[in-house]
Structures are given as C-alpha cells and as structure tokens.
Motif scaffolding. Structure first.
Motif, PDB file in Angstrom:
ATOM      1  N   GLY A 147       0.698  -1.032   0.089  1.00  0.00           N
ATOM      2  CA  GLY A 147      -0.028   0.040  -0.044  1.00  0.00           C
ATOM      3  C   GLY A 147       0.870   1.313   0.083  1.00  0.00           C
ATOM      4  N   LEU A 148       1.855   1.260   0.385  1.00  0.00           N
ATOM      5  CA  LEU A 148       2.883   2.368   0.402  1.00  0.00           C
ATOM      6  C   LEU A 148       3.834   2.363  -0.838  1.00  0.00           C
ATOM      7  N   LEU A 149       3.973   1.188  -1.341  1.00  0.00           N
ATOM      8  CA  LEU A 149       4.742   1.239  -2.594  1.00  0.00           C
ATOM      9  C   LEU A 149       4.082   2.036  -3.765  1.00  0.00           C
ATOM     10  N   GLY A 150       2.828   1.728  -3.759  1.00  0.00           N
ATOM     11  CA  GLY A 150       1.945   2.058  -4.917  1.00  0.00           C
ATOM     12  C   GLY A 150       2.027   3.564  -5.165  1.00  0.00           C
ATOM     13  N   LEU A 309      12.794   6.407  -4.690  1.00  0.00           N
ATOM     14  CA  LEU A 309      13.187   5.074  -4.730  1.00  0.00           C
ATOM     15  C   LEU A 309      13.595   4.909  -2.838  1.00  0.00           C
ATOM     16  N   PRO A 310      14.544   5.757  -2.569  1.00  0.00           N
ATOM     17  CA  PRO A 310      14.882   5.622  -1.013  1.00  0.00           C
ATOM     18  C   PRO A 310      13.727   5.683  -0.246  1.00  0.00           C
ATOM     19  N   ALA A 315      10.760   2.660   3.744  1.00  0.00           N
ATOM     20  CA  ALA A 315       9.512   2.095   4.166  1.00  0.00           C
ATOM     21  C   ALA A 315       9.250   0.750   4.645  1.00  0.00           C
ATOM     22  N   MET A 316       9.970  -0.101   3.573  1.00  0.00           N
ATOM     23  CA  MET A 316      10.017  -1.550   3.631  1.00  0.00           C
ATOM     24  C   MET A 316      10.649  -2.060   4.811  1.00  0.00           C
ATOM     25  N   VAL A 367      14.436   8.644   5.455  1.00  0.00           N
ATOM     26  CA  VAL A 367      14.129   8.817   6.937  1.00  0.00           C
ATOM     27  C   VAL A 367      12.719   9.292   6.773  1.00  0.00           C
ATOM     28  N   LEU A 368      12.040   9.979   5.780  1.00  0.00           N
ATOM     29  CA  LEU A 368      10.688  10.491   5.857  1.00  0.00           C
ATOM     30  C   LEU A 368      10.003   8.988   5.606  1.00  0.00           C
ATOM     31  N   GLY A 369      10.248   8.345   4.593  1.00  0.00           N
ATOM     32  CA  GLY A 369       9.646   7.045   4.266  1.00  0.00           C
ATOM     33  C   GLY A 369       9.777   6.024   5.618  1.00  0.00           C
ATOM     34  N   ALA A 370      10.773   5.943   6.231  1.00  0.00           N
ATOM     35  CA  ALA A 370      10.869   4.921   7.275  1.00  0.00           C
ATOM     36  C   ALA A 370       9.983   5.560   8.621  1.00  0.00           C
ATOM     37  N   ILE A 371       9.701   6.766   8.672  1.00  0.00           N
ATOM     38  CA  ILE A 371       8.799   7.191  10.039  1.00  0.00           C
ATOM     39  C   ILE A 371       7.383   7.223   9.470  1.00  0.00           C
TER      40      ILE A 371
END
Length: 475
Positions: A147-150, A309-310, A315-316, A367-371
């Motif tokens: 759902g985050l990748l889409g 991509l980062p 996120a994953m 960092v934004l993706g991970a959080i």
C-alpha cells in the motif's frame, strides 16, 4: 459460533501475501492514473480539465460503499466477497482499457470502485479474524508495505507507460495481477463470517454514505476540481449535517452501521482520531514530493521517480522494526514521538532548494519514508487491537472510511495551500514557486505534529493487553 481451529501452516504463511496483492492493486491504481490524464484526454478528444471525473467517480464509489463492507463480509463470508471484489476490480479495469469515450470510462471506473471499496476493508478484516492479536503488528506491517509502494512507483510507472506504450496499459496491467489474486483467494482465504446474523442499517447507510460523498466532493473541490469556495462550504455543511444526523440516530438504534459504543474502547477512539489528523501530512506526501522535484527543482519525470526509491526502500525496512519498537516502548511512546518526527521531517522538506546536495535530499526522503511507514503500522494496529470480535467488523470498516477520507483531505489541503502560496508569488508574498512549496511543506508538517496531542491520550499499557500467541480469535 464455536471456536475455530488455528490456521494450517500453508494458509497462515500465504494469507498475508494474498491480502497484500489486493492492497497493491488498489494503491497502485489510485496514483498511476494521474500522470496519464493528459494523454487520455488527447486520445478521447476531451479537455484535460474535464478528466478529473475519472478519478472522482472512483473515489466517490469507494467512499459510498466502504461503510457497508463489514456487513456484506459478515453476511456472505470473507472468501466470496474478497474473491468478488478482486474480480469486479479486474473486470472494471478491462472495461476502462476498452473505453472509447469519457462517459464509458467514468462508468467503468465506477465498476472498478465497487471492487476497490471491498478489497481493502475485507482484506484487513480477514487478517483481524484469522490471526491472534499478538501477531497483529507483524501481519499488519507486512500487508501495508504494498500500500505504501503504490503511491511511490505509480506516477513513475504511469509516465513510462504513457511515453512508451499507451494509456490503456495502465488498466491492462491489473488483469494478470487480478487472475493471480482470484486464484490465491480461492486457495488460501478462509471463509469467515460474523458470529450472528444482523439486519442491515439501511437508513444509517444512506445518511453516512451521503456524508462521505458530500465531504469527499468538497475536499476534491478545494484541490483538483477548483470549485467556488461557496459551493465547497455548502457541500461541507451538507456532509457534516448528514454525519451529525447519523450519529444522533445511531445512539438509539439496534445494529447501527457504526455503533457509538465502539468509541468506548479508548485505543479505537484515539486511533480513529489520530488516523484522521496524522494522515493529513502523510496523505499529502505522494502528491507534494513529485511536484516539488519536477516543478520547483526541474527534475525530469524519470529522475523524480528514481529519487522516490529511497523513500520506498526505507518504508519496507521500517516495517521489520515496528514490532520490537512497540513491544519495547508501547503504543503511546512510539506514536507520540513518531508523529512529532513525521511533522518535523515534512517541515524539513521546506529547507530543500537548488543548492541542496542530491545525497542529502535522498537521505531526507529515506528518513521520511521510514517514519511514515512506522506511523501507518502503529496507527492501524492500535485502532483495532482491543476491539472484541463483535465490534471487529464495523470498527475495521470505520477505519477504512477514515483512511479514505483523510487521504482526500490531505491531498486537498496540500493542493489548496500550494495554490494559495503560488498565487502570492510576486504579490508581496513569496518570491518563487519553490518558496510556495517550502511554505506548504512547513504548514503540512505543523498540521501533522498536532496529531501527537491525540496519541498522547493513550495510557502506557494501552494495546499491550493482547491474547497469548496460542489463543486464536473466536468467531
């Protein structure tokens, strides 16, 4: 219903993958279309500004049908409904690809929306009922990765397909995924139903559905539809009036669509309100970042896509640390601190300029993706974790409604802020378009940080009183 035996090992292993496929189909479709709208308008001999109906038709269908998804799944069983949802979504995709006029395309998007509205809530309901509560963080984390990748790969893939193939492939790509999804559902999804047969709250559905549709149109009117502000206010007022009428009625009606008693569970009440406000920031992310890179910084579409991509990769990775973090510190500490961090990182994007080193921009996005990823997992899980089995269906449906509504609200707010700041360029306001983007990111970041005050209302023990790993949920 009597206790159900635990899932067999094969089903337990593959069921999250099946739900993840459905989540990916829906989230990809929601974003892949945006970059293709001008090409579709040209091919169908339409004004590009009229093409928003293609997106709105889908969103309204989803907003209208989600409230009924829990009752439908309880009445007919999760296996049939999940299978039917993927089949309808795939059939709608085929009709979209075959469309030769705007009216036909909008009709096909409505068919697609009928499937899309059932896929996400029914998929989550299957997980909620099939696994013990102690496994919920891990499984929820896994199924939300697609759902985050889409939203991250959608715009890039859409641009690539339009450039090298035709816009029809945006819909054709759903067909093989749908075939795999249907086979997997039939093979691995257990047929779970509610513990007792209940009457459908028809009037409640009409009131709540009308509220969702009016509020969604109002939000889109602020953003992409550019409706006059008076019309937006009237739509918003009408939606809020329907919502108020629904809640006043639900308090004294048996088998209400979303009984107010759900909010007696504190983790659910905090989770729903927190979801609504925290998603304002994260919902704006897939909309604002590609625009910032292309419009303000002059990146090509492919370069902007690669730069995202980062964000997707981080996120994953973050999904794997969600469970140990929550077990160690608890939902209150994780959600309060993470929401503040999310707001700070969104605001920090306002510091990006032409002079920002590329590696630093990529690090910020990672960092934004991970959080953002940790936020979704923790929010969704704390909302559902303390609900009993009788409330699971309607609670899960309401979470899906709030997620859908806040996503629209996030994009609409970001679009309205960006439009407002851009209009001030050169008029005693900001000097450049980049300045308008910077102010928008700072404002969205502050809005997201305010949600931390909601999550701070959790107690330290909330969400930790879960069933033992060997104790499966009854049906």
């Amino acid at each position: 219903m009597p206790n159900r035996a635990p899932l067999d090992a094969v089903t337990a292993r593959w069921l999250p993958w099946v739900v993840a496929i459905a989540f990916f189909m829906q989230s990809l479709d929601g974003t892949i279309l945006n970059t293709a709208l001008p090409a579709m308008a040209s091919d169908l001999a339409e004004n590009p500004l009229r093409m928003q109906g293609v997106i709105i038709a889908y969103m309204l269908t989803v907003a209208l049908l989600i409230p009924a998804s829990g009752w439908i799944a309880d009445r007919f069983g999760t296996k049939k409904i999940f299978f039917g949802a993927i089949l309808l979504f795939s059939f709608g995709s085929l009709l979209c690809a075959l469309s030769n006029s705007l009216s036909m395309l909008i009709g096909a998007r409505i068919v697609q929306g009928l499937g899309g509205a059932l896929m996400l809530p029914v998929g989550r309901l299957v997980v909620l009922r099939a696994y013990p509560r102690s496994e919920l963080v891990r499984i929820m984390g896994f199924i939300t990765i697609p759902g985050l990748l889409g939203p991250l790969i959608g715009p890039t893939m859409g641009g690539w397909m339009v450039e090298y193939l035709t816009w029809h492939w945006i819909f054709i790509i759903n067909l093989p995924v749908g075939v795999i999804g249907c086979y997997a559902v039939w093979k691995f999804i257990p047929d779970l139903r509610g513990s007792e047969r209940t009457r459908f709250d028809g009037l409640g559905f009409l009131l709540f559905g009308a509220a969702m549709v009016l509020i969604t149109i109002a939000m889109e009117g602020l953003g992409e539809l550019h409706l006059p502000h008076l019309r937006v206010m009237l739509l918003l007022f009408g939606g809020m009036a329907c919502l108020a009428a629904y809640w006043l009625r639900a308090g004294h009606v048996e088998n209400a669509l979303f009984p107010p008693s759900l909010f007696k569970t504190r983790t659910f009440a905090v989770g729903i309100l927190g979801n609504l406000f925290a998603r304002l920031g994260s919902g704006a992310l897939p909309f604002l970042v590609p625009l910032l890179l292309q419009v303000a910084l002059g990146y090509s579409p492919s370069q902007a896509g690669m730069s995202m991509l980062p964000l997707a990769a981080a996120a994953m990775v973050a999904k794997s640390v969600a469970r140990p973090l929550i077990e160690r510190f608890g939902y209150r500490a994780v959600l309060t601190s993470n929401t503040l961090a999310l707001g700070l990182m969104l605001a920090s994007m306002g510091l990006v300029s032409e002079q920002t080193p590329y590696w630093l921009l990529l690090a910020q996005l990672a960092v934004l993706g991970a959080i953002n990823s940790l936020q979704f997992t923790a929010m969704n899980t704390v909302t559902l974790i303390d609900l009993d089995d009788a409330s699971a269906s309607s609670g899960n449906s309401l979470l899906s409604v709030v997620a859908q509504l806040s996503l629209s609200l996030g994009v609409a707010c970001a679009g309205a802020l960006l439009g407002g700041f851009t209009a001030q360029v050169g008029n005693d306001g900001v000097d450049t378009v980049l300045g308008a983007f910077q102010l928008t990111f700072v404002t969205v970041g502050i809005m997201a940080m305010l949600a931390a005050t909601i999550f701070s209302q959790l107690s330290r023990e909330d969400g930790r009183r879960v069933k033992r790993p060997d104790e499966h949920i009854e049906h």
